[in-house]
Scaffold this motif. Structure first.
Motif, mmCIF file in Angstrom:
data_model
loop_
_atom_site.group_PDB
_atom_site.id
_atom_site.type_symbol
_atom_site.label_atom_id
_atom_site.label_comp_id
_atom_site.label_asym_id
_atom_site.label_seq_id
_atom_site.Cartn_x
_atom_site.Cartn_y
_atom_site.Cartn_z
ATOM 1 N N UNK A 318 58.888 72.976 29.926
ATOM 2 C CA UNK A 318 59.169 71.588 29.527
ATOM 3 C C UNK A 318 59.098 70.584 30.667
ATOM 4 N N UNK A 319 59.696 70.852 31.848
ATOM 5 C CA UNK A 319 59.604 69.857 32.929
ATOM 6 C C UNK A 319 58.167 69.553 33.344
ATOM 7 N N UNK A 320 57.318 70.592 33.409
ATOM 8 C CA UNK A 320 55.923 70.364 33.788
ATOM 9 C C UNK A 320 55.167 69.597 32.699
ATOM 10 N N UNK A 321 55.471 69.906 31.431
ATOM 11 C CA UNK A 321 54.853 69.167 30.330
ATOM 12 C C UNK A 321 55.183 67.687 30.451
ATOM 13 N N UNK A 322 56.447 67.384 30.707
ATOM 14 C CA UNK A 322 56.872 65.987 30.841
ATOM 15 C C UNK A 322 56.182 65.314 32.031
ATOM 16 N N UNK A 323 56.043 66.035 33.145
ATOM 17 C CA UNK A 323 55.410 65.460 34.338
ATOM 18 C C UNK A 323 53.951 65.113 34.077
ATOM 19 N N UNK A 324 53.228 66.022 33.419
ATOM 20 C CA UNK A 324 51.808 65.766 33.152
ATOM 21 C C UNK A 324 51.663 64.641 32.139
ATOM 22 N N UNK A 325 52.517 64.636 31.126
ATOM 23 C CA UNK A 325 52.435 63.591 30.105
ATOM 24 C C UNK A 325 52.720 62.217 30.712
ATOM 25 N N UNK A 326 53.717 62.139 31.579
ATOM 26 C CA UNK A 326 54.011 60.876 32.259
ATOM 27 C C UNK A 326 52.810 60.403 33.073
ATOM 28 N N UNK A 327 52.160 61.347 33.767
ATOM 29 C CA UNK A 327 50.987 60.991 34.560
ATOM 30 C C UNK A 327 49.854 60.506 33.660
ATOM 31 N N UNK A 328 49.660 61.176 32.547
ATOM 32 C CA UNK A 328 48.629 60.749 31.594
ATOM 33 C C UNK A 328 48.895 59.335 31.096
ATOM 34 N N UNK A 329 50.148 59.028 30.807
ATOM 35 C CA UNK A 329 50.487 57.685 30.307
ATOM 36 C C UNK A 329 50.261 56.622 31.384
ATOM 37 N N UNK A 330 50.513 56.945 32.638
ATOM 38 C CA UNK A 330 50.227 56.017 33.733
ATOM 39 C C UNK A 330 48.726 55.716 33.781
ATOM 40 N N UNK A 331 47.911 56.762 33.597
ATOM 41 C CA UNK A 331 46.457 56.591 33.604
ATOM 42 C C UNK A 331 46.026 55.659 32.473
ATOM 43 N N UNK A 332 46.593 55.876 31.285
ATOM 44 C CA UNK A 332 46.240 55.049 30.134
ATOM 45 C C UNK A 332 46.669 53.601 30.337
ATOM 46 N N UNK A 333 47.833 53.406 30.933
ATOM 47 C CA UNK A 333 48.352 52.057 31.143
ATOM 48 C C UNK A 333 47.582 51.319 32.231
ATOM 49 N N UNK A 334 47.024 52.076 33.178
ATOM 50 C CA UNK A 334 46.356 51.457 34.313
ATOM 51 C C UNK A 334 44.912 51.100 33.969
ATOM 52 N N UNK A 335 44.036 52.083 33.928
ATOM 53 C CA UNK A 335 42.614 51.808 33.716
ATOM 54 C C UNK A 335 42.030 52.606 32.560
ATOM 55 N N UNK A 336 42.862 53.388 31.880
ATOM 56 C CA UNK A 336 42.398 54.310 30.841
ATOM 57 C C UNK A 336 41.358 55.273 31.396
ATOM 58 N N UNK A 337 41.495 55.602 32.683
ATOM 59 C CA UNK A 337 40.585 56.551 33.319
ATOM 60 C C UNK A 337 40.854 57.957 32.797
ATOM 61 N N UNK A 338 39.865 58.814 32.948
ATOM 62 C CA UNK A 338 40.007 60.206 32.536
ATOM 63 C C UNK A 338 40.825 60.963 33.571
ATOM 64 N N UNK A 339 41.774 61.754 33.104
ATOM 65 C CA UNK A 339 42.637 62.529 33.996
ATOM 66 C C UNK A 339 41.897 63.790 34.431
ATOM 67 N N UNK A 340 41.606 63.886 35.712
ATOM 68 C CA UNK A 340 40.840 65.007 36.258
ATOM 69 C C UNK A 340 41.762 66.057 36.865
ATOM 70 N N UNK A 341 41.205 67.238 37.095
ATOM 71 C CA UNK A 341 41.974 68.269 37.798
ATOM 72 C C UNK A 341 42.377 67.773 39.187
ATOM 73 N N UNK A 342 41.524 66.959 39.808
ATOM 74 C CA UNK A 342 41.876 66.410 41.120
ATOM 75 C C UNK A 342 43.111 65.527 41.031
ATOM 76 N N UNK A 343 43.225 64.745 39.962
ATOM 77 C CA UNK A 343 44.392 63.873 39.797
ATOM 78 C C UNK A 343 45.676 64.694 39.642
ATOM 79 N N UNK A 344 45.595 65.788 38.889
ATOM 80 C CA UNK A 344 46.747 66.677 38.741
ATOM 81 C C UNK A 344 47.144 67.234 40.101
ATOM 82 N N UNK A 345 46.144 67.696 40.863
ATOM 83 C CA UNK A 345 46.422 68.237 42.202
ATOM 84 C C UNK A 345 47.020 67.172 43.102
ATOM 85 N N UNK A 346 46.411 66.002 43.117
ATOM 86 C CA UNK A 346 46.805 64.939 44.039
ATOM 87 C C UNK A 346 48.225 64.451 43.795
ATOM 88 N N UNK A 347 48.642 64.385 42.522
ATOM 89 C CA UNK A 347 49.944 63.808 42.193
ATOM 90 C C UNK A 347 51.054 64.830 41.960
#
Length: 445
Positions: A318-347
Motif C-alpha cells: 500500500x505505501x508504494x502504491x500511494x507513492x507511485x499514484x501521487x507521482x502520477x498525479x503530479x505528472x498529470x497536473x504538471x504537463x500530462x507527460x508520460x510517466x517513465x521508468x526513469x521518472x520512477x527511479x529518479x523520484x
C-alpha cells in the motif's frame, strides 16, 4: 484652508498606498501558493481568486481523482480486479483510494460474494460446476470460507496455511473471470485484468491503448513459459481486446467440461488461461517492460529501461502504491507527460540509495569474489571500483557480489550480516546523462 486640503491629500495618499500594498501582498500570496504547489493539487478543489480592479472570479481547479477521470479513452476500458476474501481486506482499500478513483468502469471478483467498504465483491467461482466443487480438493477451502464468512479475519488467524489454500483455489478463477468480465461490460474495447497486489498506471495505459487497434484480437502481457506452455504472468496484469475476449468465450462455450478438468490437473491458473487462449487461436504478445512483475525496489535499472513508460508493477504494498499514484498525479497536473521508468527511479529509488546501508540486500547478482576472513566491506567496494561498469555491490562474510544494474532492494535479516553499497558518483553521472527523445512504446503488429 490650505492646511486642511494638504492634510486631506496626505490622507488620500496614505490610503492609496495602503491599498496598493495590500493588493500587492494578495497577489504575492496567490502567486506563491501556485508556485509552491509544484503543479500538484490536494484531493479537494483549490479555489484561486482572480484579482482585478473591477471584479473577482473564482476559478476551480480539478482534484487529482477528477483529473484522471477526465482522460480520453477511459470509457472504453473495463478494469477487472482478481482477489480473494482472505486478501482483499488488506489490499483493496488503497486501490479504492487511488487508481480505482480514476477508472470509470471496474469490477472486483473474489471467491466470496460480499459488500466491502461500499463496493460489491462478486464470487467468480459461483458458476463452477457442482460436480467439480465437490470433487476438486481446492474447494474444501472454498466451503470452509463460506461457512466462516462472518468471521473471515479471525478465520485467517486461526490457520497459518490459509493463504496457501487460498492461492491453490485461485487457479479456478482465471477462466470464469474472462466470461464474467465480458458480461459485465459487453461493449468495452479493452479488458485489463490485474490482481489486488498489482499497481496500474492508469494514464499510461490509456495513452498506450490509444495507439493500438482495438478491432484486432490482442492478448498482451508478460511472457512466461512453464511445462512447455507460453502464458501471461497473472500478477503483472494482462490485456484482452474485444475481438480476443469474444473469440475466447465462444471457444470456451463449447468446451466447459473439458477445461474444468484441465484446470483440475494443472497447478497454475495463468497457465490454464494461456493454454485456452492458444487453443482459441490467440497467441500472447509480450509487452515488457510496460507490463512487468517487479516493484520499484526490485527493478533492475539499466540504460535499456529508462525511456519506456511503466503500466504495471506487481507484489506492491500500500505505501508504494500511494507513492507511485501521487507521482502520477503530479505528472498529470504538471504537463500530462508520460510517466517513465526513469521518472520512477529518479523520484522514488535514487533518493534512497547510499554509499553504504547495513543489513540491506540490493540484489547484486553479477560477478562473485570469495574474500578472506580479514577482508570486509571496503575491500568489496574496491573490487567494484576497479570494474568501470560496476554500479553496486553487496558484502556478506567472505563474499563480494557486484552488479552492473542498479537495484534498491530491501532490508535483510541482521543475522546474515549483509551490507550493500552503491557507486553514487557513477549512478549520478548516468542519471544526469539520460535523455529520452519521446516515449518508447512497444510496437505491436
Amino acid at each position: 484652508m490650505t492646511i486642511r486640503l494638504t492634510e486631506h491629500r496626505l490622507f488620500k495618499s496614505i490610503l492609496t498606498g495602503f491599498l496598493s500594498f495590500t493588493l500587492a501582498l494578495l497577489i504575492l500570496f496567490y502567486v506563491n501558493a501556485i508556485i509552491s504547489s509544484s503543479g500538484s493539487y490536494p484531493t479537494s478543489l483549490r479555489t484561486i481568486l482572480s484579482l482585478s480592479s473591477t471584479s473577482s472570479t473564482i476559478v476551480e481547479l480539478p482534484s487529482a481523482s477528477e483529473r484522471c477521470r477526465q482522460l480520453l479513452g477511459a470509457d472504453d476500458i473495463l478494469v477487472i480486479v482478481k482477489t480473494g476474501a482472505t486478501a482483499l481486506r488488506e489490499r483493496l482499500p488503497v486501490h479504492f483510494q487511488t487508481t480505482l478513483q480514476c477508472t470509470q468502469h471496474y469490477v472486483v471478483y473474489s471467491d466470496m460474494e460480499e459488500e466491502f467498504e461500499g463496493h460489491h465483491i462478486h464470487d467468480v467461482l459461483s458458476g463452477v460446476s457442482a460436480e467439480m466443487k465437490k470433487s476438486a480438493p481446492e474447494f474444501k477451502f472454498y466451503r470452509d470460507l463460506h461457512e466462516n464468512r462472518d468471521r473471515v479475519t479471525e478465520f485467517m488467524r486461526e490457520d497459518a496455511s490459509v493463504q496457501r489454500k487460498a492461492w491453490r483455489l485461485d487457479k479456478w478463477k482465471f477462466l470464469p473471470i474472462v466470461e464474467r468480465a465480458l458480461q459485465a461490460k459487453p461493449n468495452a474495447k479493452w479488458f485489463m485484468f490485474i490482481e489486488a497486489d498489482t499497481f496500474l498506471v492508469w494514464s499510461n495505459l490509456l495513452k498506450w491503448l490509444s495507439q493500438l487497434d482495438s478491432g484486432k484480437a490482442y492478448f498482451l502481457g508478460l511472457p512466461v513459459t512453464m511445462e512447455g506452455q507460453l502464458f501471461a504472468y497473472g500478477g503483472a496484469g494482462w490485456l484482452l481486446s474485444q475481438p480476443a475476449i469474444q473469440r475466447m468465450t465462444h471457444h470456451m462455450a463449447s468446451q466447459d467440461d473439458d477445461y474444468e478438468h484441465f484446470t483440475n490437473k494443472t497447478s497454475f491458473g495463468d497457465l490454464v488461461l494461456g493454454y485456452v487462449l492458444e487453443q482459441a487461436g490467440l497467441r500472447l504478445t509480450g509487452v515488457w517492460p510496460l507490463i512487468q512483475r517487479e516493484t520499484p525496489s526490485t527493478m533492475e535499472y539499466t540504460k535499456d529501461l529508462w525511456c519506456y513508460p511503466v503500466v504495471t508493477f506487481h507484489h506492491i504494498d500500500s505505501p508504494d502504491i500511494k507513492s507511485i499514484w501521487d507521482l502520477e498525479q503530479e505528472w498529470l497536473a504538471d504537463t500530462q507527460a508520460t510517466l517513465l521508468h526513469f521518472d520512477i527511479f529518479n523520484h522514488l529509488v535514487y533518493p534512497r540509495l547510499a554509499t553504504k546501508i547495513d543489513d540491506w540486500d540490493n540484489f547484486s547478482h553479477g560477478e562473485e569474489v570469495v574474500l578472506t576472513s580479514d577482508e570486509g566491506f571496503e575491500d568489496c567496494k574496491l573490487l567494484c571500483e576497479k570494474d568501470v561498469l560496476c554500479m553496486q555491490f553487496r558484502f556478506t562474510p567472505k563474499k563480494c557480489t557486484m552488479s552492473h544494474a542498479v537495484t534498491l532492494g530491501w532490508k535483510a535479516d541482521p543475522s546474515i550480516n549483509s551490507i550493500s553499497g552503491w557507486m553514487m558518483e557513477r549512478i549520478t553521472q548516468i542519471k544526469a546523462s539520460v535523455r529520452c527523445e519521446g516515449e518508447k512504446w512497444i510496437s505491436i503488429d
